[in-house]
Design a protein around this motif. Structure first.
Motif, short mmCIF file in Angstrom:
data_model
loop_
_atom_site.label_atom_id
_atom_site.label_comp_id
_atom_site.label_asym_id
_atom_site.label_seq_id
_atom_site.Cartn_x
_atom_site.Cartn_y
_atom_site.Cartn_z
N THR A 93 -7.43 -34.34 -16.99
CA THR A 93 -7.59 -33.84 -18.70
C THR A 93 -6.64 -32.97 -19.03
N LEU A 94 -6.17 -32.00 -18.12
CA LEU A 94 -5.09 -31.09 -18.36
C LEU A 94 -3.74 -31.99 -18.74
N GLU A 95 -3.45 -32.84 -17.81
CA GLU A 95 -2.15 -33.59 -18.00
C GLU A 95 -2.12 -34.39 -19.39
N ARG A 96 -3.55 -35.03 -19.80
CA ARG A 96 -3.50 -35.70 -21.10
C ARG A 96 -3.32 -34.66 -22.15
N VAL A 97 -3.83 -33.40 -21.95
CA VAL A 97 -3.86 -32.50 -23.29
C VAL A 97 -2.28 -31.88 -23.38
N ARG A 98 -1.51 -31.76 -22.33
CA ARG A 98 -0.42 -31.23 -22.14
C ARG A 98 0.60 -31.73 -23.15
N VAL B 271 -11.68 -24.91 -27.67
CA VAL B 271 -12.86 -24.46 -28.39
C VAL B 271 -14.19 -25.15 -28.02
N LEU B 272 -13.98 -26.64 -27.90
CA LEU B 272 -14.88 -27.52 -27.46
C LEU B 272 -15.40 -27.54 -26.25
N GLU B 273 -14.53 -26.75 -25.27
CA GLU B 273 -14.62 -26.78 -23.94
C GLU B 273 -15.67 -25.65 -23.78
N TYR B 274 -15.70 -24.55 -24.56
CA TYR B 274 -16.55 -23.28 -24.56
C TYR B 274 -17.64 -23.39 -25.26
N GLU C 93 -9.47 -38.07 -30.00
CA GLU C 93 -10.09 -39.11 -29.79
C GLU C 93 -9.34 -40.28 -29.42
N ASP C 94 -7.88 -40.27 -29.82
CA ASP C 94 -7.01 -41.44 -29.34
C ASP C 94 -6.62 -41.44 -27.87
N GLU C 95 -6.57 -39.93 -27.15
CA GLU C 95 -6.55 -39.76 -25.77
C GLU C 95 -7.86 -40.01 -25.22
N GLY C 96 -9.00 -39.97 -25.91
CA GLY C 96 -10.23 -40.35 -25.05
C GLY C 96 -10.66 -39.04 -24.51
N LEU C 97 -10.44 -38.01 -25.26
CA LEU C 97 -10.80 -36.73 -24.76
C LEU C 97 -11.94 -36.04 -25.36
N VAL C 98 -12.26 -36.60 -26.70
CA VAL C 98 -13.31 -36.35 -27.27
C VAL C 98 -14.32 -37.34 -27.76
N ARG D 255 -20.60 -35.39 -38.35
CA ARG D 255 -20.33 -35.89 -37.12
C ARG D 255 -20.32 -34.72 -36.00
N LEU D 256 -20.83 -34.76 -34.87
CA LEU D 256 -20.66 -33.87 -33.83
C LEU D 256 -19.62 -34.22 -32.84
N TYR D 257 -18.99 -33.26 -32.37
CA TYR D 257 -17.48 -33.44 -31.49
C TYR D 257 -17.95 -32.71 -30.26
N SER D 258 -17.64 -33.21 -28.94
CA SER D 258 -17.80 -32.80 -27.92
C SER D 258 -16.70 -33.17 -26.91
N LEU D 259 -15.95 -32.24 -25.95
CA LEU D 259 -14.95 -32.59 -25.02
C LEU D 259 -15.74 -33.86 -24.25
N ASP D 260 -14.92 -34.85 -23.82
CA ASP D 260 -15.41 -35.78 -22.78
C ASP D 260 -14.36 -35.65 -21.52
N VAL D 261 -15.30 -34.83 -20.52
CA VAL D 261 -14.45 -34.50 -19.45
C VAL D 261 -15.43 -34.97 -18.44
#
Length: 82
Positions: free
Chosen positions: A11-16, A28-31, A59-64, A76-82
């Protein structure tokens, strides 16, 4: 390395390489776990347009993950997809 640590590293690599706004929204979604777009804007103090862009990038990275709110189908409700 455990499976959880491996997932976190991935996840960190994809967010970097994402823009700072997307990184802030992800943090923010993590917390906060699950938020609407307007709640994310309130938490981050980012304009709604910037939050939309950040969510799109995540969303494009598949993280949310996003889903419709049961209490208000317009939101819509958003959450981190980890």
């Amino acid at each position: 390395m455990s499976a959880i640590q491996s997932a976190e590293a991935d996840t960190l690599e994809r967010v970097r390489d994402l823009p700072p706004s997307a990184k802030l929204v992800a943090k923010v979604l993590e917390y906060e776990d699950t938020l609407t777009q307007s709640e994310i804007a309130d938490e981050t103090l980012l304009p709604a347009r910037t939050v939309r862009y950040a969510l799109t990038r995540l969303e494009d990275e598949g993280l949310v993950d996003s889903r419709f709110s049961f209490t208000d189908a317009r939101k819509r409700l958003y959450s981190l997809d980890v």
